[in-house]
Design a protein around this motif. Structure first.
Motif, PDB file in Angstrom:
ATOM      1  N   SER A  99      -2.806  42.357  26.238  1.00  0.00           N
ATOM      2  CA  SER A  99      -3.182  42.479  24.837  1.00  0.00           C
ATOM      3  C   SER A  99      -4.571  41.904  24.585  1.00  0.00           C
ATOM      4  N   GLU A 124      -1.367  36.666  27.707  1.00  0.00           N
ATOM      5  CA  GLU A 124      -0.985  38.054  27.958  1.00  0.00           C
ATOM      6  C   GLU A 124      -2.250  38.892  28.114  1.00  0.00           C
ATOM      7  N   HIS A 175      -4.336  49.307  32.380  1.00  0.00           N
ATOM      8  CA  HIS A 175      -2.941  49.654  32.675  1.00  0.00           C
ATOM      9  C   HIS A 175      -2.728  49.991  34.140  1.00  0.00           C
ATOM     10  N   ASN A 232      -9.298  45.457  26.552  1.00  0.00           N
ATOM     11  CA  ASN A 232      -9.433  46.721  25.837  1.00  0.00           C
ATOM     12  C   ASN A 232      -8.783  47.830  26.672  1.00  0.00           C
TER      13      ASN A 232
END
Lengths: 333, 371
Positions: A101, A98, A153, A104
């Motif tokens: 996670s 993943e 993100h 950073n």
């Protein structure tokens, strides 16, 4: 072929309230230079725990109780955190399942890629940034100069995994450990990432250890395979030989229970029963309660991994009984 | 095998007619802050999750919905089951148009099984309590038969009677999925929608659940809609496959036809991208499908696959291809009714354009194996 990574009789125990879990129990394997080894098994087979032990990132309640992890001849097991930090990055890198996670979330991805060369290779900030842009280009991130300043993100799942690969490659490691790197990705993105990983490792001569439960993925990426069951290694060898002609009933069970897109069968053959408790594993062969070929001796002797012709090895006392089962399946209408 | 658990045989269309049909179905969600959008004076941003789907599901068949994450397959399933509100289109179930709010009796007839049974089962109810409650609320069986029917349900999904007094946490993942299937079957559905039912399970356990679903479908004459990203599972279990891309169905065909003769470039890429047990190691060459799927907030104009398509032409930027059958004699009704192979590509049934595409290594491999 010299082994980059040699794991010798590795044992990991986890203390829990209900007892001591023998998560990894006497596992040995080698990974040659530029070679990709697939480590497969179901959840609870100890494959991820083996990988974490190699990297020295076991959970606090787990510890290595025996064995050696030799990287270029140096045993990593006795090393402390500071000494391991010198090795993780320039010699040994890791890609997790993943990426969201593992990255950073408040640091621009470019600087996350540049961090390794700055710390380990003594690069200046500017030179490390240049290296990061070059790596981003190599892993196929479009507009690397612009994307350097993005945050995790802002990337899609596939692009994040490319960032992880860029970080893993940033210090030219000798070996990359991957824990289910494509399990969370769509099949078309998985195909892109697997091709990229295989190509980059071949170009740089980097070795791979690839942990997954997905046998076709192993067939796609790896040359050799090691199958784990109940914390032990039960079979290893060249990928295609093992998957097309298994010499351990557990490997055979895995192959027969998975639907194969190229070979449609009337019914799938599940492995009966459930995985063993690793607090009090069954005596003898750990697979015998679920094994259709089990004999009296399987209940008494714990079978060692013994070599077979062709560089293969199996931990089954009666491996000849597996022979031909897959051919029979294929012949069946 | 059961007297008191009759196979579903409600009034409905004759065999061969679709049990469930969707026409122009669309589901969208507002994205971002609606207030901010209004203050800016612009149009509110809308995520078009399902964007004009036509689909017919025949009684007794098993249909797979496949596609990447974000393609809208789960949203479509929820809309078919009446669990979210489509903003356009209509759904016909058993010959009747479904209103926006369905009656409890209609809801009962479409049941779902989800990926993670642990989060879809009530942790504070025993399995027996759960099943009894369902049977009571829906008044499906007389009170004195409830115990017998719950026991039969468990036997059907391969669980012991001891399971009746157990809580979900006491089961393994595979057993929990059996409980979820028993719960769905308790309501005697006509249609079972399984959304990634085996994705969270280990390979050896997956096989038991897939075999169970196949057996139940045969035995109870269920109609099954399977949502999966695993094309091997789909090929194993389903009669027909619908491939979704960015909220649309781009190709639908009988399973073997889809795997041996895919017509949409996206389907071809999808099939070529599947890792294969016997493939050559270290794949060289370009990936099967390049790039990431576009965001459903910004669906490309024209053909929505054109941004990743290896055979895109200028025409694809302006004309949105409809889901259509091959032209000419090939479209003539065959023995199984009307043309069953539809694709939404301008070049789906023209030989030249397909030849110009990349070699479909996966599809070519499958070709040789199928008569």
């Amino acid at each position: 072929m010299t082994g980059v990574l040699e794991v010798r009789e590795l044992a990991v125990r986890i203390s829990t309230r209900r007892g001591v879990v023998r998560a990894v129990d006497g596992v040995s394997f080698d990974v040659g230079r530029g070679e990709a080894l697939g480590l497969v098994g179901e959840s609870g087979s100890g494959k991820s725990m083996t990988l974490r032990a190699v990297l020295g990132v076991l959970p606090p309640e787990a510890r290595i109780t025996a064995g050696q992890v030799l990287l270029d001849g140096t045993d990593l097991v006795p090393l402390d955190g500071a000494a391991l930090n010198q090795i993780r990055g320039p010699k040994l890198a890791m890609i997790f399942q993943e990426p969201m996670s593992a990255l950073n979330p408040v640091m621009r991805v470019g600087w996350q890629i540049a961090e390794g060369p700055q710390v380990h290779l003594g690069y200046s900030r500017a030179r490390a940034a240049e290296r990061a842009v070059e790596l981003m280009r190599r892993v196929g991130i479009p507009d690397p100069e612009q994307r350097f300043r993005s945050y995790p993100h802002e990337f899609s799942g596939g692009m994040r995994q490319r960032v992880m690969i860029a970080i893993a490659l940033s210090c030219d490691p000798e070996i990359i450990l991957c824990d289910e790197p494509t399990t969370a990705l769509d099949v078309t993105i998985q195909d892109q990432i697997l091709r990229l990983l295989a190509r980059l490792c071949r170009e740089a001569g980097t070795s791979l250890v690839f942990v997954t439960h997905d046998l076709p993925v192993v067939a796609q990426v790896c040359q050799r395979i090691a199958v784990m069951y109940g914390g032990q290694l039960v079979e290893r060898g060249e990928v295609r030989e093992v998957l097309l002609d298994p010499h351990h009933p557990y490997t055979l069970g895995l192959v027969r229970s998975a639907p194969d897109v190229e070979n449609v069968r009337e019914t799938l053959v599940p492995i009966p029963g459930s995985p063993p408790s690793l607090i009090s594993p069954p005596p003898g062969c750990r697979f015998h309660p679920r094994c259709e070929f089990a004999e009296d001796d399987c209940r008494e002797t714990d079978p060692p991994l013994r070599p077979l012709p062709g560089g293969r090895a199996t931990a089954c006392l009666h491996d000849e009984r597996c022979a031909g089962t897959l051919e029979l399946d294929r012949a069946r209408p | 095998m059961t007297a008191s658990l009759p196979a579903a045989a409600p009034p409905g269309p004759a065999p061969g007619e679709p049990i469930l049909a969707a026409r122009g179905l669309a589901v969208s969600f507002p994205a971002g802050s609606q207030l901010a959008a209004r203050l800016r004076g612009g149009e509110p941003r809308v995520l078009r999750a399902v964007d004009g789907v036509d689909l017919e599901i025949e009684r007794g068949e098993s249909l797979a919905l496949v596609g990447e994450s974000g393609s809208g397959k789960s949203t479509l399933a929820l809309a078919l089951a009446g669990l979210n509100r489509p903003h356009a289109g209509e759904i016909t179930f058993a010959g009747r148009a479904m209103p926006r709010r369905r009656s409890r009796a209609d809801q009962r007839r479409i049941q779902l099984v989800f990926q993670d049974p642990y989060s879809s089962l009530n942790p504070r109810l025993t399995v027996g309590g759960m099943l009894r409650e369902l049977l009571r609320v829906h008044r499906l069986v007389p009170r004195e038969q409830v115990a017998q029917v719950t026991a039969e349900l468990l036997a059907k999904v391969g669980l012991d009677e001891e399971a009746l007094t157990a809580y979900p946490r006491q089961f393994s993942g595979g057993q929990r999925q059996r409980v979820a299937i028993a719960r769905a079957l308790a309501l005697q559905p006509d249609l079972l929608i399984a959304d990634e039912p085996v994705s969270a399970l280990d390979v050896s356990v997956q096989a038991t659940i897939l075999n169970l679903l196949a057996g139940l479908q045969r035995e109870l004459h269920l109609t099954l809609v399977l949502i999966s990203h695993n094309l091997a599972v789909v090929r194993h279990l389903c009669d027909r496959v619908a491939v979704m891309y960015l909220g649309r169905i781009v190709e639908v065909a009988p399973t073997e036809q889809l795997f041996s003769d895919p017509r949409h470039p996206y389907t071809r890429g999808l099939l070529a991208a599947i890792p294969k047990l016997t493939a050559a190691a270290a794949p060289d060459g370009p990936p099967a499908v390049a790039g990431d799927p576009p965001s459903p907030l910004r669906i490309p104009a024209g053909c929505r696959f054109r941004t990743r398509c290896p055979i895109a032409q200028p025409r694809c930027e302006s004309e949105d291809p409809a889901l259509a059958a091959p032209p000419g004699p090939a479209a003539a009704p065959g023995p199984d009714g009307p043309a069953r192979h539809l694709a939404a590509c301008h070049f789906a049934f023209t030989a030249d354009a397909m030849a110009a595409g990349p070699p479909p290594d996966g599809a070519a491999g499958a070709d040789g194996r199928h008569p």
